[in-house]
Design a protein around this motif. Sequence first.
Motif, PDB file in Angstrom:
ATOM      1  N   MET A 132      -3.338  -1.042  -8.668  1.00 50.55           N
ATOM      2  CA  MET A 132      -4.195   0.076  -8.271  1.00 50.55           C
ATOM      3  C   MET A 132      -3.883   0.519  -6.842  1.00 50.55           C
ATOM      4  O   MET A 132      -3.466  -0.278  -6.006  1.00 50.55           O
ATOM      5  N   LYS A 133      -4.124   1.801  -6.583  1.00 46.84           N
ATOM      6  CA  LYS A 133      -3.711   2.400  -5.317  1.00 46.84           C
ATOM      7  C   LYS A 133      -4.890   2.556  -4.354  1.00 46.84           C
ATOM      8  O   LYS A 133      -6.034   2.761  -4.764  1.00 46.84           O
ATOM      9  N   LYS A 134      -4.543   2.481  -3.076  1.00 47.53           N
ATOM     10  CA  LYS A 134      -5.520   2.722  -2.010  1.00 47.53           C
ATOM     11  C   LYS A 134      -5.085   3.959  -1.214  1.00 47.53           C
ATOM     12  O   LYS A 134      -3.919   4.088  -0.846  1.00 47.53           O
ATOM     13  N   VAL A 135      -6.068   4.835  -0.958  1.00 48.66           N
ATOM     14  CA  VAL A 135      -5.797   6.104  -0.273  1.00 48.66           C
ATOM     15  C   VAL A 135      -6.632   6.175   1.000  1.00 48.66           C
ATOM     16  O   VAL A 135      -7.802   5.758   1.016  1.00 48.66           O
ATOM     17  N   LEU A 136      -6.025   6.713   2.057  1.00 47.38           N
ATOM     18  CA  LEU A 136      -6.744   6.999   3.303  1.00 47.38           C
ATOM     19  C   LEU A 136      -6.808   8.507   3.488  1.00 47.38           C
ATOM     20  O   LEU A 136      -5.775   9.183   3.488  1.00 47.38           O
ATOM     21  N   VAL A 137      -8.012   9.050   3.629  1.00 48.40           N
ATOM     22  CA  VAL A 137      -8.221  10.472   3.912  1.00 48.40           C
ATOM     23  C   VAL A 137      -8.655  10.596   5.361  1.00 48.40           C
ATOM     24  O   VAL A 137      -9.602   9.920   5.797  1.00 48.40           O
ATOM     25  N   PRO A 185      -7.092   7.587 -12.427  1.00 48.46           N
ATOM     26  CA  PRO A 185      -7.058   6.182 -12.872  1.00 48.46           C
ATOM     27  C   PRO A 185      -6.163   5.310 -12.001  1.00 48.46           C
ATOM     28  O   PRO A 185      -6.264   4.078 -12.042  1.00 48.46           O
ATOM     29  N   GLN A 186      -5.304   5.955 -11.209  1.00 42.93           N
ATOM     30  CA  GLN A 186      -4.399   5.202 -10.333  1.00 42.93           C
ATOM     31  C   GLN A 186      -5.121   4.612  -9.116  1.00 42.93           C
ATOM     32  O   GLN A 186      -4.630   3.664  -8.505  1.00 42.93           O
ATOM     33  N   VAL A 187      -6.269   5.208  -8.746  1.00 44.97           N
ATOM     34  CA  VAL A 187      -6.902   4.929  -7.447  1.00 44.97           C
ATOM     35  C   VAL A 187      -8.209   4.164  -7.642  1.00 44.97           C
ATOM     36  O   VAL A 187      -9.070   4.581  -8.424  1.00 44.97           O
ATOM     37  N   ILE A 203      -2.098   0.793   2.775  1.00 49.14           N
ATOM     38  CA  ILE A 203      -2.492   2.064   2.172  1.00 49.14           C
ATOM     39  C   ILE A 203      -1.286   2.684   1.466  1.00 49.14           C
ATOM     40  O   ILE A 203      -0.195   2.781   2.029  1.00 49.14           O
ATOM     41  N   ASP A 204      -1.487   3.107   0.227  1.00 49.28           N
ATOM     42  CA  ASP A 204      -0.393   3.691  -0.549  1.00 49.28           C
ATOM     43  C   ASP A 204      -0.146   5.150  -0.218  1.00 49.28           C
ATOM     44  O   ASP A 204       0.968   5.651  -0.401  1.00 49.28           O
ATOM     45  N   LEU A 205      -1.167   5.854   0.267  1.00 48.67           N
ATOM     46  CA  LEU A 205      -1.031   7.266   0.596  1.00 48.67           C
ATOM     47  C   LEU A 205      -2.087   7.658   1.617  1.00 48.67           C
ATOM     48  O   LEU A 205      -3.273   7.370   1.428  1.00 48.67           O
ATOM     49  N   THR A 206      -1.661   8.301   2.687  1.00 49.27           N
ATOM     50  CA  THR A 206      -2.588   8.913   3.642  1.00 49.27           C
ATOM     51  C   THR A 206      -2.533  10.417   3.448  1.00 49.27           C
ATOM     52  O   THR A 206      -1.456  11.017   3.420  1.00 49.27           O
TER      53      THR A 206
END
Length: 422
Positions: A1-6, A24-26, A66-69
Amino acid sequence: MKKVLVVGSGAREHAIAKTFLRSPQVDQVFVAPGNDGMRMTPNIKLVPISVQMIRDLADFAELERIDLTFVGSEEPLTLGIVDYFEQHDLPIFGPRQAAAQLEGSKTFAKELMAKYHIPTAQSVTVKSLDEALLAVERFGLPIVIKQDGLALGKGVQIFQRNDQLMQQLTGIYAKAPHATLVVEEYLEGVEFSIFSFVGQNGIVHAPIAQDHKRLLDGDEGPNTGGMGAYSPVPWLADDVRMTAIEKLVMPTIEGMKADGIPFYGILYTGVMLTKQGPKVIEFNVRLGDPETQVVLPQLNSDFYIMIDELMLGIQPQVTWQHHQVYIGVVLAGEKYPASGSQGITVPVLENHQVKVDSAALTLKDDAYVSDGGRLLTFVAAGETVSQAQEIIYSQLQTLDLKHFQYRTDIGYQAVNHEVTKI
């Protein structure tokens, strides 16, 4: 599973975070710094790091793997957050600092458009009161005055009267004798905005939206950061959108690439549909607020996969809904756009018909209180704009909002077109 930073703190970032969580990825979205109202959404965690603290944000992204910022607000982009993250091999979506000049400098944007013959309002960049007065004499009234740098969506002023214009200009140059302003002709027509998600080998254009910048009903009162929006715009033909993309958006992206400043991230194109065709009003290098709150809910595809594929150089296959119109109404403090609306308990409404994106709330003694001007965006959808209006405004009338203000006519342009068809 992915972690995102906004990165950001407003209703726009709340909407972005919720859209990622639909994937579903996050399973976890962090928002830095966010606001307490976001705590109402499960799996959003606030990070107490301001948007200017780029090194601290990078350290956090590295520590949490984090996988994506995803950068929501414009300030860190112009400060070079993307450059810094890329230097440290941290995945991030947004334009680099050089490309962020497209929003950070109105002069840069105007020069680019002139070079590549992209239709826009005639303008002059001035650095003194005398130069400003000559520009005013050239264009006449009404006239548009823009700050050259970032202004958080509030750097544009339209003047109909000479006395008000003179008061503003003399005040600006009394404080800063060499202030840089862009003075431009006033364009008449229909205004709308387009979000374009841009990768190295792929582009996704979102449905168009109409923002309502003026504080009061009927587009009266001072300019604000935005009091509401709706999307799509059913009364504008799709060929208008396609012409704007062909004549305004794509030449800008291609021109920046030709100049050695490739643009990756989100290009926000503010458009005026004039009698001569669509023209650029402004560019932003991030999603708009409050348009994001009514555009992103229309995405049927996986948001995380879309952004990931753009970053990988893949053209995503994306679908948007086509059956409803989304309307967003901003709730603001009673003194907005002036300051002084802090500390008031804010009633929060969210049900199956109305969703809420939080902009400036603080949790105090188990209640949410105001901590800024724009506080919430209420969002509802209907088969028509008038139906969406009925849903959202009937719900707002059930709340005690005597210490707050909101426009009661968001989407009026579309409703007027609905009426003329009957």
